[in-house]
Design a protein around this motif. Sequence first.
Motif, PDB file in Angstrom:
ATOM      1  N   ALA A 143       0.840  -1.200   0.000  1.00 55.75           N
ATOM      2  CA  ALA A 143       0.000   0.000   0.000  1.00 55.75           C
ATOM      3  C   ALA A 143       0.872   1.245   0.000  1.00 55.75           C
ATOM      4  CB  ALA A 143      -0.912   0.000   1.218  1.00 55.75           C
ATOM      5  N   SER A 144       0.377   2.290  -0.610  1.00 59.97           N
ATOM      6  CA  SER A 144       1.122   3.541  -0.679  1.00 59.97           C
ATOM      7  C   SER A 144       0.235   4.708  -0.256  1.00 59.97           C
ATOM      8  CB  SER A 144       1.648   3.769  -2.105  1.00 59.97           C
ATOM      9  OG  SER A 144       0.553   3.839  -3.014  1.00 59.97           O
ATOM     10  N   SER A 145       0.859   5.867  -0.116  1.00 61.60           N
ATOM     11  CA  SER A 145       0.141   7.089   0.245  1.00 61.60           C
ATOM     12  C   SER A 145       0.466   8.149  -0.793  1.00 61.60           C
ATOM     13  CB  SER A 145       0.551   7.523   1.659  1.00 61.60           C
ATOM     14  OG  SER A 145      -0.223   8.641   2.080  1.00 61.60           O
ATOM     15  N   ILE A 166       2.035  13.168   9.261  1.00 57.78           N
ATOM     16  CA  ILE A 166       0.806  12.643   9.853  1.00 57.78           C
ATOM     17  C   ILE A 166      -0.251  12.403   8.777  1.00 57.78           C
ATOM     18  CG2 ILE A 166      -1.139  13.187  11.375  1.00 57.78           C
ATOM     19  CD1 ILE A 166       1.351  12.317  12.871  1.00 57.78           C
ATOM     20  N   ALA A 167      -0.398  13.352   7.865  1.00 53.73           N
ATOM     21  CA  ALA A 167      -1.360  13.181   6.774  1.00 53.73           C
ATOM     22  C   ALA A 167      -0.971  11.999   5.896  1.00 53.73           C
ATOM     23  CB  ALA A 167      -1.443  14.457   5.943  1.00 53.73           C
ATOM     24  N   THR A 168       0.337  11.797   5.710  1.00 49.86           N
ATOM     25  CA  THR A 168       0.808  10.691   4.885  1.00 49.86           C
ATOM     26  C   THR A 168       0.390   9.350   5.466  1.00 49.86           C
ATOM     27  OG1 THR A 168       2.716  11.950   4.056  1.00 49.86           O
ATOM     28  CG2 THR A 168       2.859   9.554   3.941  1.00 49.86           C
ATOM     29  N   VAL A 169       0.616   9.139   6.770  1.00 51.77           N
ATOM     30  CA  VAL A 169       0.285   7.835   7.344  1.00 51.77           C
ATOM     31  C   VAL A 169      -1.220   7.653   7.506  1.00 51.77           C
ATOM     32  CG1 VAL A 169       2.529   7.559   8.452  1.00 51.77           C
ATOM     33  CG2 VAL A 169       0.657   8.622   9.734  1.00 51.77           C
ATOM     34  N   ARG A 170      -1.948   8.719   7.721  1.00 49.04           N
ATOM     35  CA  ARG A 170      -3.407   8.587   7.815  1.00 49.04           C
ATOM     36  C   ARG A 170      -3.997   8.243   6.442  1.00 49.04           C
ATOM     37  NH1 ARG A 170      -5.661  10.183  12.642  1.00 49.04           N
ATOM     38  NH2 ARG A 170      -7.682  10.515  11.662  1.00 49.04           N
ATOM     39  N   ASN A 171      -3.501   8.867   5.387  1.00 50.69           N
ATOM     40  CA  ASN A 171      -3.962   8.514   4.047  1.00 50.69           C
ATOM     41  C   ASN A 171      -3.495   7.115   3.654  1.00 50.69           C
ATOM     42  OD1 ASN A 171      -5.439  10.842   3.500  1.00 50.69           O
ATOM     43  ND2 ASN A 171      -3.652  11.943   2.729  1.00 50.69           N
ATOM     44  N   LEU A 172      -2.325   6.724   4.148  1.00 46.05           N
ATOM     45  CA  LEU A 172      -1.856   5.361   3.928  1.00 46.05           C
ATOM     46  C   LEU A 172      -2.850   4.361   4.502  1.00 46.05           C
ATOM     47  CD1 LEU A 172       0.293   3.180   3.259  1.00 46.05           C
ATOM     48  CD2 LEU A 172       1.343   3.696   5.481  1.00 46.05           C
TER      49      LEU A 172
END
Length: 205
Positions: A143-145, A166-172
């Motif tokens: 999976a990617s973000s 934080i936005a990166t891992v939440r979208n991930l």
Amino acid sequence: MKVLLINGSPRPNGNTALALKNMAEVFEAQGVEAEILNIGSNAVRGCIACNSCKKSGKCVFDDAVNEAAPKFQEADGLVVASPVYYASANATLIAFLDRLFYSTSFDKRMKVGASVVVARRGGCSATFDELNKYFTISGMPVASSHYWNSLHGRLPGEAQQDAEGIATVRNLAKNMAFLMKSIALGKETFGLPEYDERVMTNFIR
């Protein structure tokens, strides 16, 4: 659906844990059960290539690896997170993953994998690549973000100030939940891909 999140940091309340807690929050909101397993401070030794696992179905060293194995088998996805040490992952985590992947014979195909790395400054890309190799040798979609899955922070809690991270891992987590659900539907309709028989070779003739 279930996802297992492995925290490779020896600090159970540090920045790596913070990243995983953000992801777990999103998973739960998406209807995916999330379990975080902290292994970073465990005494996990490396694989000794004894191959006992091929006979017994579990690692000869009865520790966190054997505890995690059935959780991994049951899960639809696996997240592996590590702090960055000398431009690489925590050695305890690497020993854990070497033994977890080698000692488990169940089919890992189409379980979704994702890695998350946390650093004060540098080494994120090298560690990110290092962790993703466990998935790509096992038939696991990655999976990617919207950016590479990395956060920055040194003192506990500082990574929360990294708004992009934080936005990166939440979208991930959102993308990963979608992918797990989509694969589950695909398996119901089409089943798993038929693989050619694996031929083990080496480069010495």
